[in-house]
Motif scaffolding. Structure first.
Motif, PDB file in Angstrom:
ATOM      1  N   LYS A  18      28.701  -8.164  10.324  1.00 41.48           N
ATOM      2  CA  LYS A  18      28.540  -7.467  11.606  1.00 41.48           C
ATOM      3  C   LYS A  18      27.106  -6.957  11.769  1.00 41.48           C
ATOM      4  CE  LYS A  18      33.309  -6.225  12.268  1.00 41.48           C
ATOM      5  NZ  LYS A  18      34.305  -5.166  12.422  1.00 41.48           N
ATOM      6  N   CYS A  19      26.502  -6.527  10.663  1.00 36.51           N
ATOM      7  CA  CYS A  19      25.106  -6.079  10.732  1.00 36.51           C
ATOM      8  C   CYS A  19      24.189  -7.246  11.109  1.00 36.51           C
ATOM      9  CB  CYS A  19      24.672  -5.495   9.395  1.00 36.51           C
ATOM     10  SG  CYS A  19      25.297  -3.847   9.073  1.00 36.51           S
ATOM     11  N   LEU A  20      24.452  -8.415  10.553  1.00 40.14           N
ATOM     12  CA  LEU A  20      23.609  -9.566  10.854  1.00 40.14           C
ATOM     13  C   LEU A  20      23.789 -10.038  12.295  1.00 40.14           C
ATOM     14  CD1 LEU A  20      23.991 -11.615   7.566  1.00 40.14           C
ATOM     15  CD2 LEU A  20      21.977 -10.384   8.362  1.00 40.14           C
ATOM     16  N   ARG A  21      25.011  -9.904  12.824  1.00 41.74           N
ATOM     17  CA  ARG A  21      25.287 -10.375  14.182  1.00 41.74           C
ATOM     18  C   ARG A  21      24.821  -9.424  15.267  1.00 41.74           C
ATOM     19  NH1 ARG A  21      31.116 -11.296  13.108  1.00 41.74           N
ATOM     20  NH2 ARG A  21      30.995 -12.750  11.416  1.00 41.74           N
ATOM     21  N   ARG A  22      24.449  -8.218  14.919  1.00 35.94           N
ATOM     22  CA  ARG A  22      24.087  -7.257  15.951  1.00 35.94           C
ATOM     23  C   ARG A  22      22.724  -7.536  16.568  1.00 35.94           C
ATOM     24  NH1 ARG A  22      21.263  -2.273  14.141  1.00 35.94           N
ATOM     25  NH2 ARG A  22      20.390  -2.821  12.141  1.00 35.94           N
ATOM     26  N   GLY A  23      21.985  -8.447  15.997  1.00 33.50           N
ATOM     27  CA  GLY A  23      20.693  -8.800  16.563  1.00 33.50           C
ATOM     28  C   GLY A  23      19.568  -8.035  15.913  1.00 33.50           C
ATOM     29  N   ASN A  24      18.378  -8.400  16.268  1.00 38.22           N
ATOM     30  CA  ASN A  24      17.204  -7.744  15.719  1.00 38.22           C
ATOM     31  C   ASN A  24      16.914  -6.503  16.554  1.00 38.22           C
ATOM     32  OD1 ASN A  24      14.773  -6.985  14.695  1.00 38.22           O
ATOM     33  ND2 ASN A  24      13.800  -8.982  14.877  1.00 38.22           N
ATOM     34  N   PRO A  25      17.015  -5.299  15.983  1.00 41.27           N
ATOM     35  CA  PRO A  25      16.785  -4.086  16.769  1.00 41.27           C
ATOM     36  C   PRO A  25      15.336  -3.934  17.211  1.00 41.27           C
ATOM     37  CG  PRO A  25      17.063  -3.545  14.454  1.00 41.27           C
ATOM     38  CD  PRO A  25      17.345  -5.011  14.599  1.00 41.27           C
ATOM     39  N   ARG A  26      14.411  -4.624  16.567  1.00 43.32           N
ATOM     40  CA  ARG A  26      13.001  -4.510  16.939  1.00 43.32           C
ATOM     41  C   ARG A  26      12.677  -5.304  18.198  1.00 43.32           C
ATOM     42  NH1 ARG A  26      12.720  -5.744  11.284  1.00 43.32           N
ATOM     43  NH2 ARG A  26      12.775  -3.788  10.177  1.00 43.32           N
ATOM     44  N   SER A  27      13.413  -6.378  18.427  1.00 45.98           N
ATOM     45  CA  SER A  27      13.103  -7.206  19.578  1.00 45.98           C
ATOM     46  C   SER A  27      13.732  -6.670  20.856  1.00 45.98           C
ATOM     47  CB  SER A  27      13.574  -8.649  19.340  1.00 45.98           C
ATOM     48  OG  SER A  27      14.982  -8.685  19.263  1.00 45.98           O
ATOM     49  N   GLY A  28      14.751  -5.854  20.748  1.00 42.45           N
ATOM     50  CA  GLY A  28      15.369  -5.286  21.933  1.00 42.45           C
ATOM     51  C   GLY A  28      16.560  -6.077  22.415  1.00 42.45           C
ATOM     52  N   GLU A  29      16.375  -7.302  22.806  1.00 41.22           N
ATOM     53  CA  GLU A  29      17.475  -8.123  23.279  1.00 41.22           C
ATOM     54  C   GLU A  29      17.321  -9.551  22.806  1.00 41.22           C
ATOM     55  OE1 GLU A  29      17.065  -8.477  27.626  1.00 41.22           O
ATOM     56  OE2 GLU A  29      17.098  -6.337  27.703  1.00 41.22           O
ATOM     57  N   PHE A  30      18.376 -10.305  23.040  1.00 43.92           N
ATOM     58  CA  PHE A  30      18.358 -11.711  22.677  1.00 43.92           C
ATOM     59  C   PHE A  30      17.534 -12.473  23.702  1.00 43.92           C
ATOM     60  CE2 PHE A  30      20.167 -15.940  23.331  1.00 43.92           C
ATOM     61  CZ  PHE A  30      19.950 -16.470  22.076  1.00 43.92           C
ATOM     62  N   LYS A  31      16.633 -13.330  23.247  1.00 42.96           N
ATOM     63  CA  LYS A  31      15.843 -14.182  24.126  1.00 42.96           C
ATOM     64  C   LYS A  31      16.075 -15.619  23.739  1.00 42.96           C
ATOM     65  CE  LYS A  31      12.317 -10.690  24.718  1.00 42.96           C
ATOM     66  NZ  LYS A  31      10.942 -10.299  24.512  1.00 42.96           N
ATOM     67  N   ALA A  32      16.488 -16.403  24.697  1.00 43.85           N
ATOM     68  CA  ALA A  32      16.751 -17.817  24.443  1.00 43.85           C
ATOM     69  C   ALA A  32      15.433 -18.545  24.220  1.00 43.85           C
ATOM     70  CB  ALA A  32      17.496 -18.426  25.615  1.00 43.85           C
ATOM     71  N   SER A  33      15.474 -19.571  23.420  1.00 39.33           N
ATOM     72  CA  SER A  33      14.295 -20.391  23.167  1.00 39.33           C
ATOM     73  C   SER A  33      13.953 -21.175  24.442  1.00 39.33           C
ATOM     74  CB  SER A  33      14.550 -21.369  22.038  1.00 39.33           C
ATOM     75  OG  SER A  33      14.824 -20.685  20.855  1.00 39.33           O
ATOM     76  N   PRO A  34      12.672 -21.419  24.674  1.00 39.55           N
ATOM     77  CA  PRO A  34      12.330 -22.206  25.851  1.00 39.55           C
ATOM     78  C   PRO A  34      12.866 -23.632  25.725  1.00 39.55           C
ATOM     79  CG  PRO A  34      10.398 -21.782  24.502  1.00 39.55           C
ATOM     80  CD  PRO A  34      11.510 -21.007  23.917  1.00 39.55           C
ATOM     81  N   GLU A  35      13.222 -24.196  26.848  1.00 36.61           N
ATOM     82  CA  GLU A  35      13.757 -25.559  26.846  1.00 36.61           C
ATOM     83  C   GLU A  35      12.656 -26.539  26.468  1.00 36.61           C
ATOM     84  OE1 GLU A  35      15.680 -28.589  30.021  1.00 36.61           O
ATOM     85  OE2 GLU A  35      16.175 -26.481  30.213  1.00 36.61           O
ATOM     86  N   LYS A  36      12.989 -27.480  25.642  1.00 41.66           N
ATOM     87  CA  LYS A  36      12.007 -28.467  25.166  1.00 41.66           C
ATOM     88  C   LYS A  36      12.157 -29.759  25.955  1.00 41.66           C
ATOM     89  CE  LYS A  36      11.378 -26.492  20.824  1.00 41.66           C
ATOM     90  NZ  LYS A  36      10.542 -25.478  20.696  1.00 41.66           N
ATOM     91  N   ASN A  37      11.088 -30.260  26.449  1.00 45.39           N
ATOM     92  CA  ASN A  37      11.064 -31.546  27.140  1.00 45.39           C
ATOM     93  C   ASN A  37      10.180 -32.484  26.326  1.00 45.39           C
ATOM     94  OD1 ASN A  37      12.616 -30.678  29.319  1.00 45.39           O
ATOM     95  ND2 ASN A  37      10.821 -29.779  30.302  1.00 45.39           N
ATOM     96  N   TRP A  38      10.798 -33.357  25.589  1.00 42.56           N
ATOM     97  CA  TRP A  38      10.048 -34.234  24.705  1.00 42.56           C
ATOM     98  C   TRP A  38       9.568 -35.433  25.440  1.00 42.56           C
ATOM     99  CZ3 TRP A  38       8.938 -31.979  20.222  1.00 42.56           C
ATOM    100  CH2 TRP A  38       9.770 -30.967  19.783  1.00 42.56           C
TER     101      TRP A  38
END
Length: 75
Positions: free
Chosen positions: A55-75
């Motif tokens: 549960k501690c690992l799933r709570r996210g990184n408290p330093r970053s604030g919120e979850f940010k999705a990775s940018p979409e990759k266009n190869w």
């Protein structure tokens, strides 16, 4: 003589079963202080310790604030 020993054994087992539920360890709150490694190791029940650590690992990184999705990759 044997019946007295059986009754005593049954009585002792009954008391042990009844007292088992009285001393349940409760899972601590998931926060920055409790999720430190040394505090996780203080939890004696190994199943609860693993559940709490996940549960501690799933709570996210408290330093970053919120979850940010990775940018979409266009190869």
């Amino acid at each position: 003589m044997k019946s007295i020993n059986a009754i005593q054994l049954l009585g002792a087992a009954s008391v042990a079963v009844l007292l088992t539920g009285c001393f349940d360890e409760k899972m601590p709150e998931v926060n920055d202080i409790n999720c430190q490694h040394e505090n996780i190791l203080k939890i004696e029940d190994k199943a609860m310790q693993q559940d709490f650590a996940s549960k501690c690992l799933r709570r996210g990184n408290p330093r970053s604030g919120e979850f940010k999705a990775s940018p979409e990759k266009n190869w």
